[in-house]
Write an enzyme that holds these catalytic residues in place. Sequence first.
Site, short mmCIF file in Angstrom:
data_model
loop_
_atom_site.label_atom_id
_atom_site.label_comp_id
_atom_site.label_asym_id
_atom_site.label_seq_id
_atom_site.Cartn_x
_atom_site.Cartn_y
_atom_site.Cartn_z
N ALA A 68 23.48 15.82 -4.14
CA ALA A 68 23.47 16.48 -5.72
C ALA A 68 24.47 15.65 -5.93
O ALA A 68 25.00 16.31 -7.48
CB ALA A 68 23.62 17.44 -5.49
N CYS A 92 19.84 -13.50 -19.33
CA CYS A 92 19.57 -13.63 -17.88
C CYS A 92 19.51 -14.56 -17.27
O CYS A 92 18.74 -14.93 -17.45
CB CYS A 92 19.09 -12.27 -17.18
N ASP A 129 14.10 10.13 3.49
CA ASP A 129 15.01 11.08 2.73
C ASP A 129 14.07 12.36 2.98
O ASP A 129 12.45 11.61 3.13
CB ASP A 129 15.33 10.26 1.54
N CYS A 189 17.76 -15.03 -14.13
CA CYS A 189 17.54 -14.90 -13.16
C CYS A 189 15.83 -16.04 -13.60
O CYS A 189 14.91 -15.61 -14.45
CB CYS A 189 16.66 -13.76 -12.77
N CYS A 243 13.72 -13.87 -16.16
CA CYS A 243 14.08 -14.23 -17.39
C CYS A 243 14.44 -16.05 -18.15
O CYS A 243 14.07 -16.26 -18.75
CB CYS A 243 14.98 -13.57 -17.65
N1 GUN Z 1 18.58 12.06 -3.67
C1 GUN Z 1 19.45 12.42 -4.26
N2 GUN Z 1 20.38 13.55 -4.20
C2 GUN Z 1 19.78 13.72 -2.74
C3 GUN Z 1 20.91 14.82 -1.52
O1 GUN Z 1 21.36 15.50 -2.53
N3 GUN Z 1 19.39 15.55 -0.72
C4 GUN Z 1 18.73 14.46 -0.59
N4 GUN Z 1 17.99 14.58 0.67
N5 GUN Z 1 18.36 13.54 -1.58
C5 GUN Z 1 19.26 13.07 -2.43
ZN ZN Z 2 16.57 -11.69 -15.49
#
Ligand code: GUN
Ligand code: ZN
Length: 483
Positions: free
Chosen positions: A193, A276, A90, A278, A281
């Site tokens: 967003a 759970c 990101d 897993c 747990c």
């Molecule tokens: N991570 C969570 N929301 C967003 C977003 O709107 N844009 C980017 N680039 N990363 C995110």
């Molecule tokens: Zn678990």
Amino acid sequence: MSISFEILEEDIFGRSGRLKVGEKIIKTPALLPVVNPHLPLITPAEMKSMGVGALITNAYIFYRSAEFREPALLRGLHEVLGFDGIIMTDSGSFQLSVYGDVEVSNRDTLLFQRSIGSDIIVPLDIPTHPDTSREQTEKEMEITMERLREATDILGPGAPLAAPIQGGSFPDLREQAGRMAGEMGFTFTPIGAVVPLMESYRYEDLVRVVMAAKKGIPSSACVHLFGAGHPVMFALAVAMGCDLFDSAAYALYAKEGRYLTTHGSKKLAELSELPCSCEVCRCHSADEMRASPEKIRLLARHNLIVTLTEISRIRQAISDGVLWELVDERCRSHPRLLRGYRTLLSYTEELETRDRVSKRRFFYRGDESCRRTEVLRYQQSIHRFLVGTRVLVTFDRLPPGGVPDYDTVLLFRPPFGPYPVELKETFPIGQCELPEWDEEMVVTGCKGIRALIDANPGSTVTVRCGSEWSAIVAMELPEVTIE
Ligand code: GUN
Ligand code: ZN
């Protein structure tokens, strides 16, 4: 684009498919765990052994880190993280808006992400907060779209680029952003967003935003829901056509002592049992987990397993055609999610257009089931029934030997409506399991009878419904004769 996406099976708007990035392939829906190189609660190598084929990390952390920047540039991200699967980076648009101490331009982050060998590169979008004015949202969206154009110019048309879809809370802007990204040739479109919506349980708004974006995004594109990591909402998001999630939740919740389940999270401090199966747990009691010096790591591991398991369950549900049942079950975990589910049901006409033809079953789970895609589709097919002039719709079994005085006798299956006996074994009539009939179900079934009447103005329709349902039938279909 070197990102390609193949859809194999569908259910509602949900898809199971294969995402191919370069030579690497993962099954979708998929979860990309968020990895923070500074404090990996679970190492990428461990994740790999847990079945993780793709993860996401923040390019901005590498960009500004004294410790990781040079190694990543020198040896590449995969070697530094010890992970040979798909790594999405990101741009850190979110982080920039919080700590923006280091200025990074779109060009800087794009070239940096390419230099460290990212498999999926995210341009520097602007995540517009959902409560922003229209004017400001439009301005910011324009900048994001411009940066997407710039990204294809800088990295070239074959680059593995993601196109974040912004547009705040305005459905037309979200749709437009999705359409423009498709027109620019993007095959990978994260919806951005939405974190503030999920954090404040605004699931109705989330559904509107995602459905609007999906309307514009080509159905062949792979859709990531940015920042969605709580397993309780995956089924709902997949039903809208989201294919990928990224989860920091497994780690964030662990740090807060929270234990994830598919129907919400619990405070470890308040658990006397670990519900759970897993490995974590099964090998620890709740007391042992609380007392362990590894508590946070154990919680993170459990949280990630629960999250990955839910994704597997969803893929199986798509394969079986029972995604509505799973959505229904998950969304009853919280009243605000139930609202989101009901909002999704207001999009049934759109959802119906892509829903699959046949499914393993239809379990009636209450009023909401009356608004499912299968009911709408069935009722839209009723006009094709070939009927005579005197038609009987009977709520009872078909009497042996037929019914004199009628040219056509149809049976009745709520919430669908009338059906000829030949459809008894076919979907949805044959696969539908009902509890005792209720009012909503019969009212909805009457809409099916209405469709029959409207399609056959030359016929007279009589309904044999017994005294239990006659008042409802008379109310819904005042013109029919009731026997
Ligand atoms: N991570 C969570 N929301 C967003 C977003 O709107 N844009 C980017 N680039 N990363 C995110
Ligand atoms: Zn678990």
